[in-house]
Design a protein around this motif. Structure first.
Motif, PDB file in Angstrom:
ATOM      1  N   LEU A  96      -7.170  -5.582  -5.052  1.00  0.00           N
ATOM      2  CA  LEU A  96      -6.050  -4.841  -4.488  1.00  0.00           C
ATOM      3  C   LEU A  96      -5.304  -4.173  -5.631  1.00  0.00           C
ATOM      4  N   LEU A  97      -5.179  -2.874  -5.547  1.00  0.00           N
ATOM      5  CA  LEU A  97      -4.439  -2.110  -6.549  1.00  0.00           C
ATOM      6  C   LEU A  97      -3.151  -1.630  -5.887  1.00  0.00           C
ATOM      7  N   TYR A 102      -8.018  -0.508  -2.288  1.00  0.00           N
ATOM      8  CA  TYR A 102      -8.687  -1.809  -2.206  1.00  0.00           C
ATOM      9  C   TYR A 102     -10.193  -1.643  -2.310  1.00  0.00           C
ATOM     10  N   TRP A 103     -10.853  -2.719  -2.754  1.00  0.00           N
ATOM     11  CA  TRP A 103     -12.310  -2.725  -2.817  1.00  0.00           C
ATOM     12  C   TRP A 103     -12.808  -4.160  -2.912  1.00  0.00           C
ATOM     13  N   GLY A 104     -14.082  -4.315  -2.645  1.00  0.00           N
ATOM     14  CA  GLY A 104     -14.713  -5.627  -2.747  1.00  0.00           C
ATOM     15  C   GLY A 104     -16.185  -5.474  -3.080  1.00  0.00           C
ATOM     16  N   SER A 158      -4.236   0.062   9.306  1.00  0.00           N
ATOM     17  CA  SER A 158      -4.935   1.308   9.609  1.00  0.00           C
ATOM     18  C   SER A 158      -5.708   1.731   8.361  1.00  0.00           C
ATOM     19  N   ASP A 159      -6.872   2.273   8.542  1.00  0.00           N
ATOM     20  CA  ASP A 159      -7.774   2.659   7.447  1.00  0.00           C
ATOM     21  C   ASP A 159      -8.013   1.473   6.518  1.00  0.00           C
ATOM     22  N   ARG A 218     -11.745   1.741  -0.732  1.00  0.00           N
ATOM     23  CA  ARG A 218     -10.951   2.933  -0.451  1.00  0.00           C
ATOM     24  C   ARG A 218     -10.300   3.282  -1.775  1.00  0.00           C
ATOM     25  N   ASP A 219     -10.762   4.345  -2.384  1.00  0.00           N
ATOM     26  CA  ASP A 219     -10.324   4.698  -3.738  1.00  0.00           C
ATOM     27  C   ASP A 219      -9.257   5.789  -3.755  1.00  0.00           C
ATOM     28  N   TYR A 220      -8.468   5.841  -2.715  1.00  0.00           N
ATOM     29  CA  TYR A 220      -7.303   6.728  -2.689  1.00  0.00           C
ATOM     30  C   TYR A 220      -6.135   5.927  -2.138  1.00  0.00           C
ATOM     31  N   TRP A 221      -4.917   6.376  -2.455  1.00  0.00           N
ATOM     32  CA  TRP A 221      -3.721   5.644  -2.052  1.00  0.00           C
ATOM     33  C   TRP A 221      -3.482   5.786  -0.561  1.00  0.00           C
TER      34      TRP A 221
END
Length: 157
Positions: free
Chosen positions: A100-101, A133-135, A52-53, A150-153
């Motif tokens: 992936l953080l 996560y980002w790419g 999700s998201d 997505r720069d929030y947890w």
């Protein structure tokens, strides 16, 4: 308008169209044969579900979409996977990253970054941990890029 003027005008428009076609890079030359789930399975095995998201478009500053960034989860192993799937420059080796953080007490960033033709993918254990996560996808000259994140947890279970 005489026939001569009409022919000259058409000729100039045709020349301009040809010039524009040869200058502009063919960003969408072909369709990517891989999905996010296939990329994660190809690289790490197992069965992957979209979270999700867990989807962002990779866009340039001008708003062009060059691909998609997906967050997937393997419930059997507890691993997350991020896959950046190219829709621009498909089949051409360009800088492509998947990141992936994981909030596991040290906020470790795990990434896959290289010259890829179709996708980049990374996985890391994340059961019960929140992730970001980002790419990114670069053009062949490494001048312009598209990014999605997505720069929030989230996805903390």
């Amino acid at each position: 308008m005489t026939v001569r003027k009409w022919a000259r005008r058409l000729g100039m428009m045709g020349a301009a169209a040809i010039a524009a076609a040869t200058i502009a890079p063919p960003a969408h030359a072909s369709t990517n044969p891989y999905t996010g789930a296939e990329a994660c399975h190809n690289e790490f095995g197992g069965s992957w579900s979209y979270s999700s998201d867990g989807h962002r478009q990779a866009k340039t500053d001008g708003g062009s979409v060059w691909g998609d960034v997906y967050l997937l989860y393997n419930s059997a192993t507890g691993y997350n996977c991020v896959a950046t799937i190219k829709s621009a420059y498909v089949g051409t080796s360009t800088g492509t990253t998947a990141n992936l953080l994981v909030d596991d007490g040290t906020w470790k960033n795990h990434s896959d970054a290289d010259l890829y033709r179709y996708y980049a993918a990374v996985q890391w254990y994340g059961r019960g941990k929140c992730v970001q996560y980002w790419g990114t996808i670069w053009d062949p000259t490494a001048t312009y890029l598209a990014e999605g994140s997505r720069d929030y947890w989230g996805n903390c279970s």
